[in-house]
Design an enzyme around this catalytic site. Structure first.
Site, PDB file in Angstrom:
ATOM      1  N   HIS A   1      -9.409  -2.478   7.226  1.00  0.00           N
ATOM      2  CA  HIS A   1      -8.227  -3.323   7.014  1.00  0.00           C
ATOM      3  C   HIS A   1      -8.652  -4.786   7.138  1.00  0.00           C
ATOM      4  O   HIS A   1      -9.540  -5.119   7.932  1.00  0.00           O
ATOM      5  CB  HIS A   1      -7.156  -2.979   8.053  1.00  0.00           C
TER       6      HIS A   1
ATOM      7  N   GLU B   1      -5.359  -4.304  -1.026  1.00  0.00           N
ATOM      8  CA  GLU B   1      -4.502  -5.187  -0.240  1.00  0.00           C
ATOM      9  C   GLU B   1      -4.990  -6.629  -0.364  1.00  0.00           C
ATOM     10  O   GLU B   1      -5.902  -7.041   0.379  1.00  0.00           O
ATOM     11  CB  GLU B   1      -4.536  -4.777   1.226  1.00  0.00           C
TER      12      GLU B   1
ATOM     13  N   GLY C   1       1.575  -9.502   5.222  1.00  0.00           N
ATOM     14  CA  GLY C   1       2.402 -10.114   6.264  1.00  0.00           C
ATOM     15  C   GLY C   1       2.915 -11.499   5.907  1.00  0.00           C
ATOM     16  O   GLY C   1       3.442 -12.205   6.763  1.00  0.00           O
TER      17      GLY C   1
ATOM     18  N   SER D   1       3.159  -6.892   1.692  1.00  0.00           N
ATOM     19  CA  SER D   1       4.582  -7.248   1.635  1.00  0.00           C
ATOM     20  C   SER D   1       5.400  -6.318   0.728  1.00  0.00           C
ATOM     21  O   SER D   1       6.288  -6.767   0.001  1.00  0.00           O
ATOM     22  CB  SER D   1       4.759  -8.708   1.231  1.00  0.00           C
TER      23      SER D   1
ATOM     24  N   GLU E   1      -7.435  -7.196   8.614  1.00  0.00           N
ATOM     25  CA  GLU E   1      -7.371  -7.741   9.983  1.00  0.00           C
ATOM     26  C   GLU E   1      -8.583  -7.300  10.806  1.00  0.00           C
ATOM     27  O   GLU E   1      -9.059  -8.038  11.665  1.00  0.00           O
ATOM     28  CB  GLU E   1      -6.039  -7.326  10.649  1.00  0.00           C
TER      29      GLU E   1
ATOM     30  N   ASN F   1       1.448   1.218   8.434  1.00  0.00           N
ATOM     31  CA  ASN F   1       0.447   0.694   9.373  1.00  0.00           C
ATOM     32  C   ASN F   1       1.205  -0.134  10.406  1.00  0.00           C
ATOM     33  O   ASN F   1       1.658  -1.240  10.107  1.00  0.00           O
ATOM     34  CB  ASN F   1      -0.563  -0.180   8.612  1.00  0.00           C
ATOM     35  N   TRP F   2       1.339   0.425  11.589  1.00  0.00           N
ATOM     36  CA  TRP F   2       2.156  -0.248  12.617  1.00  0.00           C
ATOM     37  C   TRP F   2       1.399  -1.341  13.366  1.00  0.00           C
ATOM     38  O   TRP F   2       1.957  -2.001  14.226  1.00  0.00           O
ATOM     39  CB  TRP F   2       2.700   0.780  13.613  1.00  0.00           C
ATOM     40  N   LYS F   3       0.119  -1.486  13.081  1.00  0.00           N
ATOM     41  CA  LYS F   3      -0.699  -2.516  13.747  1.00  0.00           C
ATOM     42  C   LYS F   3      -0.497  -2.419  15.265  1.00  0.00           C
ATOM     43  O   LYS F   3      -0.335  -1.322  15.778  1.00  0.00           O
ATOM     44  CB  LYS F   3      -0.352  -3.902  13.202  1.00  0.00           C
TER      45      LYS F   3
ATOM     46  N   GLY G   1       2.967  -2.597   6.078  1.00  0.00           N
ATOM     47  CA  GLY G   1       2.913  -3.111   7.441  1.00  0.00           C
ATOM     48  C   GLY G   1       4.323  -3.357   7.963  1.00  0.00           C
ATOM     49  O   GLY G   1       5.011  -2.453   8.416  1.00  0.00           O
ATOM     50  N   GLY G   2       4.773  -4.600   7.860  1.00  0.00           N
ATOM     51  CA  GLY G   2       6.052  -5.025   8.442  1.00  0.00           C
ATOM     52  C   GLY G   2       7.226  -4.102   8.136  1.00  0.00           C
ATOM     53  O   GLY G   2       7.984  -3.730   9.042  1.00  0.00           O
TER      54      GLY G   2
HETATM   55  C1  PEP Z   1      -0.758  -4.110   6.063  1.00  0.00           C
HETATM   56  O1  PEP Z   1      -0.784  -4.373   7.240  1.00  0.00           O
HETATM   57  O2  PEP Z   1      -1.595  -3.338   5.576  1.00  0.00           O
HETATM   58  C2  PEP Z   1       0.279  -4.722   5.224  1.00  0.00           C
HETATM   59  C3  PEP Z   1       0.243  -4.512   3.929  1.00  0.00           C
HETATM   60  O3  PEP Z   1       1.207  -5.500   5.862  1.00  0.00           O
HETATM   61  P1  PEP Z   1       2.584  -6.067   5.224  1.00  0.00           P
HETATM   62  O4  PEP Z   1       3.258  -4.913   4.519  1.00  0.00           O
HETATM   63  O5  PEP Z   1       3.369  -6.555   6.390  1.00  0.00           O
HETATM   64  O6  PEP Z   1       2.208  -7.143   4.271  1.00  0.00           O
END
Ligand code: PEP
Length: 258
Positions: free
Chosen positions: A95, A167, A173, A213, A97, A9-11, A234-235
């Protein structure tokens, strides 16, 4: 046998140009990967160019959101059909966010899931508790409400093919990861809830990811849990070496070296 799915997920990171050069690199890095589904979810603007580059590769394309209506006066929104035509096979829905900044509710997620399925897209439905909810012992109640609300109106044969992502909001993040045991416990709860709502076959087929994470260093232990069928990343999905590292750790977990 559930095929694990590792999704990036590149946001709101990577411009369309950056997305193009990233997938050119990623394609080479994971060309020999089998047995794990790989997915990238870039900005809407990169979907069409990426769909051309990824044609015939082992990397699928997904979107990070969509609207439920087929078309209409909904300024700024994107429909399921538009995503499908832009090369998507998946769409992330609900999500944290989106829930936090854009007021997304379980009822919205259910309407979007309906529209996604009607247009041949596989929804990845995100659920997860906040730190406050976990600390006050409300994790199971929150997950139950989100699972029931987000799947409302979907039939068993539709749920069989979709993906749920657990999640925990406090792990997204932040660098904090749920322990493999805690993640497994909630993933098993989600599977049990789906079994109660539908039937055992549906529960056994639905894929349930963990997200929060995930990195190359913790992926193997998380992915080896019986109810964790991949990761929403994500990251770490923004760097080729890290994303490919998570994918390879998952492959090795499935086929440990003899
Ligand atoms: C996400 O955005 O769904 C996520 C899990 O981010 P991260 O891996 O950065 O925690």
């Amino acid at each position: 046998m559930r095929t694990p799915i590792i999704a990036g997920n590149w946001k709101m990171y990577k411009t369309p140009r950056e997305a193009v050069s990233f997938v050119e690199e990623l394609k080479k890095a994971v060309a020999d990967v089998q047995g794990v589904e790989i997915l990238v979810c870039p900005t809407f603007l990169a979907l069409l160019p990426l769909s051309v580059i990824l044609e015939g590769s082992n990397i699928r394309l997904g979107a990070q959101n969509m609207f439920w209506a087929a078309e209409g006066a909904y300024t700024g929104e994107v429909s399921a059909e538009m995503l499908r035509e832009s090369g998507c096979t998946y769409v992330i829905l609900g999500h944290s966010e989106r829930r936090q900044y854009f007021g997304e509710t379980d009822a919205n997620v259910a309407k979007k899931a309906r529209a996604a399925l009607d247009n041949g897209l596989v929804p990845i439905i995100c659920v997860g508790e906040s730190i406050d909810e976990r600390k006050t012992g409300r994790t199971a109640t929150v997950i139950e409400r989100q699972v029931h609300g987000s799947l409302a109106g979907l039939a068993a044969d539709e749920v069989t093919g979709l993906v749920v992502a657990y999640e925990p909001v406090w792990a997204i993040g932040t660098g904090l990861t749920a322990s493999p045991g805690d993640a497994q416990e909630v993933n098993a709860l989600i599977r049990r809830l789906i079994g109660e709502l539908y039937d055992r076959g549906t529960a056994a087929s639905v894929r349930i990811q963990y997200g929060g994470s995930v990195k190359p260093g913790n992926a193997a232990e998380l992915m080896s849990q019986p109810d964790i069928d991949g990761a929403l990343v994500g990251g770490a999905s923004l760097k080729t070496a890290d994303f490919a590292g998570i994918i390879k750790a998952t492959v090795e977990t499935l086929n440990p070296p003899q």
